[in-house]
Structure formats: structure tokens, C-alpha cells
Design a protein around this motif. Sequence first.
Motif, PDB file in Angstrom:
ATOM      1  N   UNK A   1       2.345   0.011 -52.074  1.00 15.96           N
ATOM      2  CA  UNK A   1       2.611  -1.287 -52.702  1.00 15.96           C
ATOM      3  C   UNK A   1       4.081  -1.414 -53.082  1.00 15.96           C
ATOM      4  N   UNK A   2       4.633  -0.357 -53.672  1.00 16.54           N
ATOM      5  CA  UNK A   2       6.049  -0.383 -54.046  1.00 16.54           C
ATOM      6  C   UNK A   2       6.956  -0.480 -52.834  1.00 16.54           C
ATOM      7  N   UNK A   3       6.660   0.311 -51.805  1.00 15.59           N
ATOM      8  CA  UNK A   3       7.474   0.289 -50.590  1.00 15.59           C
ATOM      9  C   UNK A   3       7.432  -1.050 -49.882  1.00 15.59           C
ATOM     10  N   UNK A   4       6.251  -1.658 -49.835  1.00 16.36           N
ATOM     11  CA  UNK A   4       6.120  -2.968 -49.193  1.00 16.36           C
ATOM     12  C   UNK A   4       6.929  -4.027 -49.931  1.00 16.36           C
ATOM     13  N   UNK A   5       6.892  -3.978 -51.262  1.00 12.95           N
ATOM     14  CA  UNK A   5       7.667  -4.965 -52.028  1.00 12.95           C
ATOM     15  C   UNK A   5       9.161  -4.743 -51.868  1.00 12.95           C
ATOM     16  N   UNK A   6       9.583  -3.490 -51.863  1.00 13.97           N
ATOM     17  CA  UNK A   6      11.014  -3.210 -51.682  1.00 13.97           C
ATOM     18  C   UNK A   6      11.477  -3.728 -50.325  1.00 13.97           C
ATOM     19  N   UNK A   7      10.684  -3.472 -49.284  1.00 20.96           N
ATOM     20  CA  UNK A   7      11.040  -3.969 -47.950  1.00 20.96           C
ATOM     21  C   UNK A   7      11.156  -5.493 -47.965  1.00 20.96           C
ATOM     22  N   UNK A   8      10.189  -6.162 -48.576  1.00 19.43           N
ATOM     23  CA  UNK A   8      10.173  -7.627 -48.626  1.00 19.43           C
ATOM     24  C   UNK A   8      11.412  -8.160 -49.344  1.00 19.43           C
ATOM     25  N   UNK A   9      11.780  -7.511 -50.448  1.00 21.44           N
ATOM     26  CA  UNK A   9      12.954  -7.953 -51.212  1.00 21.44           C
ATOM     27  C   UNK A   9      14.209  -7.901 -50.352  1.00 21.44           C
ATOM     28  N   UNK A  10      14.419  -6.761 -49.669  1.00 22.30           N
ATOM     29  CA  UNK A  10      15.661  -6.603 -48.911  1.00 22.30           C
ATOM     30  C   UNK A  10      15.643  -7.304 -47.561  1.00 22.30           C
ATOM     31  N   UNK A  11      14.476  -7.471 -46.960  1.00 27.92           N
ATOM     32  CA  UNK A  11      14.414  -8.104 -45.644  1.00 27.92           C
ATOM     33  C   UNK A  11      14.331  -9.620 -45.721  1.00 27.92           C
ATOM     34  N   UNK A  12      13.755 -10.148 -46.793  1.00 32.43           N
ATOM     35  CA  UNK A  12      13.492 -11.579 -46.854  1.00 32.43           C
ATOM     36  C   UNK A  12      14.108 -12.285 -48.066  1.00 32.43           C
ATOM     37  N   UNK A  13      13.766 -11.811 -49.248  1.00 30.35           N
ATOM     38  CA  UNK A  13      14.078 -12.578 -50.459  1.00 30.35           C
ATOM     39  C   UNK A  13      15.572 -12.594 -50.760  1.00 30.35           C
ATOM     40  N   UNK A  14      16.212 -11.431 -50.747  1.00 27.70           N
ATOM     41  CA  UNK A  14      17.662 -11.400 -51.026  1.00 27.70           C
ATOM     42  C   UNK A  14      18.455 -12.134 -49.941  1.00 27.70           C
ATOM     43  N   UNK A  15      18.164 -11.919 -48.650  1.00 27.89           N
ATOM     44  CA  UNK A  15      18.902 -12.709 -47.643  1.00 27.89           C
ATOM     45  C   UNK A  15      18.751 -14.224 -47.836  1.00 27.89           C
ATOM     46  N   UNK A  16      17.553 -14.679 -48.199  1.00 26.23           N
ATOM     47  CA  UNK A  16      17.371 -16.106 -48.467  1.00 26.23           C
ATOM     48  C   UNK A  16      18.214 -16.543 -49.664  1.00 26.23           C
ATOM     49  N   UNK A  17      18.240 -15.731 -50.696  1.00 28.48           N
ATOM     50  CA  UNK A  17      19.030 -16.061 -51.882  1.00 28.48           C
ATOM     51  C   UNK A  17      20.522 -16.116 -51.546  1.00 28.48           C
ATOM     52  N   UNK A  18      20.978 -15.192 -50.698  1.00 25.72           N
ATOM     53  CA  UNK A  18      22.402 -15.126 -50.344  1.00 25.72           C
ATOM     54  C   UNK A  18      22.851 -16.337 -49.529  1.00 25.72           C
ATOM     55  N   UNK A  19      21.923 -17.002 -48.846  1.00 29.51           N
ATOM     56  CA  UNK A  19      22.279 -18.202 -48.096  1.00 29.51           C
ATOM     57  C   UNK A  19      22.587 -19.369 -49.017  1.00 29.51           C
ATOM     58  N   UNK A  20      22.092 -19.311 -50.235  1.00 33.53           N
ATOM     59  CA  UNK A  20      22.190 -20.446 -51.145  1.00 33.53           C
ATOM     60  C   UNK A  20      23.232 -20.299 -52.240  1.00 33.53           C
ATOM     61  N   UNK A  21      23.735 -19.076 -52.466  1.00 37.62           N
ATOM     62  CA  UNK A  21      24.630 -18.843 -53.584  1.00 37.62           C
ATOM     63  C   UNK A  21      25.620 -17.734 -53.295  1.00 37.62           C
ATOM     64  N   UNK A  22      26.608 -17.653 -54.166  1.00 33.86           N
ATOM     65  CA  UNK A  22      27.624 -16.611 -54.120  1.00 33.86           C
ATOM     66  C   UNK A  22      26.987 -15.257 -54.444  1.00 33.86           C
ATOM     67  N   UNK A  23      27.474 -14.204 -53.799  1.00 34.60           N
ATOM     68  CA  UNK A  23      26.912 -12.857 -53.980  1.00 34.60           C
ATOM     69  C   UNK A  23      26.938 -12.411 -55.441  1.00 34.60           C
ATOM     70  N   UNK A  24      27.986 -12.751 -56.182  1.00 36.20           N
ATOM     71  CA  UNK A  24      28.059 -12.303 -57.578  1.00 36.20           C
ATOM     72  C   UNK A  24      27.002 -12.983 -58.450  1.00 36.20           C
ATOM     73  N   UNK A  25      26.689 -14.224 -58.172  1.00 40.49           N
ATOM     74  CA  UNK A  25      25.631 -14.926 -58.916  1.00 40.49           C
ATOM     75  C   UNK A  25      24.275 -14.305 -58.602  1.00 40.49           C
ATOM     76  N   UNK A  26      24.039 -14.030 -57.328  1.00 42.63           N
ATOM     77  CA  UNK A  26      22.777 -13.423 -56.910  1.00 42.63           C
ATOM     78  C   UNK A  26      22.641 -12.030 -57.539  1.00 42.63           C
ATOM     79  N   UNK A  27      23.700 -11.236 -57.460  1.00 42.34           N
ATOM     80  CA  UNK A  27      23.659  -9.884 -58.035  1.00 42.34           C
ATOM     81  C   UNK A  27      23.416  -9.922 -59.539  1.00 42.34           C
ATOM     82  N   UNK A  28      24.027 -10.867 -60.222  1.00 44.26           N
ATOM     83  CA  UNK A  28      23.826 -11.004 -61.670  1.00 44.26           C
ATOM     84  C   UNK A  28      22.381 -11.374 -61.989  1.00 44.26           C
ATOM     85  N   UNK A  29      21.836 -12.330 -61.260  1.00 41.56           N
ATOM     86  CA  UNK A  29      20.448 -12.741 -61.494  1.00 41.56           C
ATOM     87  C   UNK A  29      19.476 -11.595 -61.217  1.00 41.56           C
TER      88      UNK A  29
END
Length: 169
Positions: A125-153
Motif C-alpha cells: 500500500x505504501x509503495x503503490x501510493x509513493x509510486x502514484x505521487x511521483x508518477x502522477x500527482x507531483x507531475x500534474x502539480x508541477x504543470x500548474x505552479x512554480x516548483x518552490x510553491x509545490x515543494x512548500x505545499x
Amino acid sequence: MSELLQHPTAQVFLYALITAVATGLGALPFFFFEKLTRSWLGISNAIASGLMLAASFGLIYEGLNYDLWFTFYGIIIGLIPRGTSPLKAAWWSVFSSLPQPLMAVPAFIFVEIFRDYLPVGLGFAGGAMIWMVFAEVIPDAMEENDASIIATAITISVALMIVFQVLIG
């Protein structure tokens, strides 16, 4: 009634019900804002990433209490999508949480019976969520905002989730 809530099975059902209801809170902003800006969607994805990462490591640490190598194998099986598309993986993640309150009690009993294999499930469960975060969620977030804002959030949401996990633990 108080005595009934003291039973582990009743507590599992109650916590699963609270979790299922809390999942719906993600739609709350849409009641107040007709359309969120792309920037806010990016920040929302970053917050979700942080919460998911903290929850993933919480699952992994719990698995480590039982067995290091089973947890490790579970993590590896979970970081690997096995040919599943990211969209399909996201769908199954959401779909799999829908019956939580109903299935929590049988799952609790199952885990009690197969306790030796619990680390694999927690790691998965932990590994699947980590994969999802780095493969999908963070890349989507990075398309919409500056890296420093995303990293802070992400950082703030990880910190808040850790505090929450410690307070309820």
C-alpha cells in the motif's frame, strides 16, 4: 453503547466509516468556488502528494514493526505498476476505497489470522501510493505552479500529516 465501542472490531468499523466520509471532504472547496484556477489545482495536487507520502511512510513504518524484508518486498511490488496505466492505477486507488466501512471488519479479522503477511500488505500500500505521487500527482502539480510553491505545499502537508498520525497514534 460505550462498551460496544471498546471492542476492536467496532473501532475498526467506526474508523473506516470516518475515513470513507472524510474522503468526500476533498470536494468541499467546489461548494464555495465554482471553478478553481489551474494554480490552485496544482497546489491541491501538491497537498495531496504530501499527505499521500506521509501516509505511505506511516504504513511502511507499521510494516517494519512486523518484518523488514516482507515490508521491503511489499514496497517493491507496490513502486512497479505491472503494466497498468497511471490513469487505471488512479481509478483503482479511488475505487478500492469505496467499500472501506463494510470491508474493514472482515479485513481486520483476515489480518488477525494472517498477521505474518501484514508487512507485505502495508509495504504494498505504501509503495503503490509513493509510486502514484511521483508518477502522477507531483507531475500534474508541477504543470500548474512554480516548483518552490509545490515543494512548500508538499512539505507543509507532510508535516501536518505526521503531526496528525502522532496525535491519533
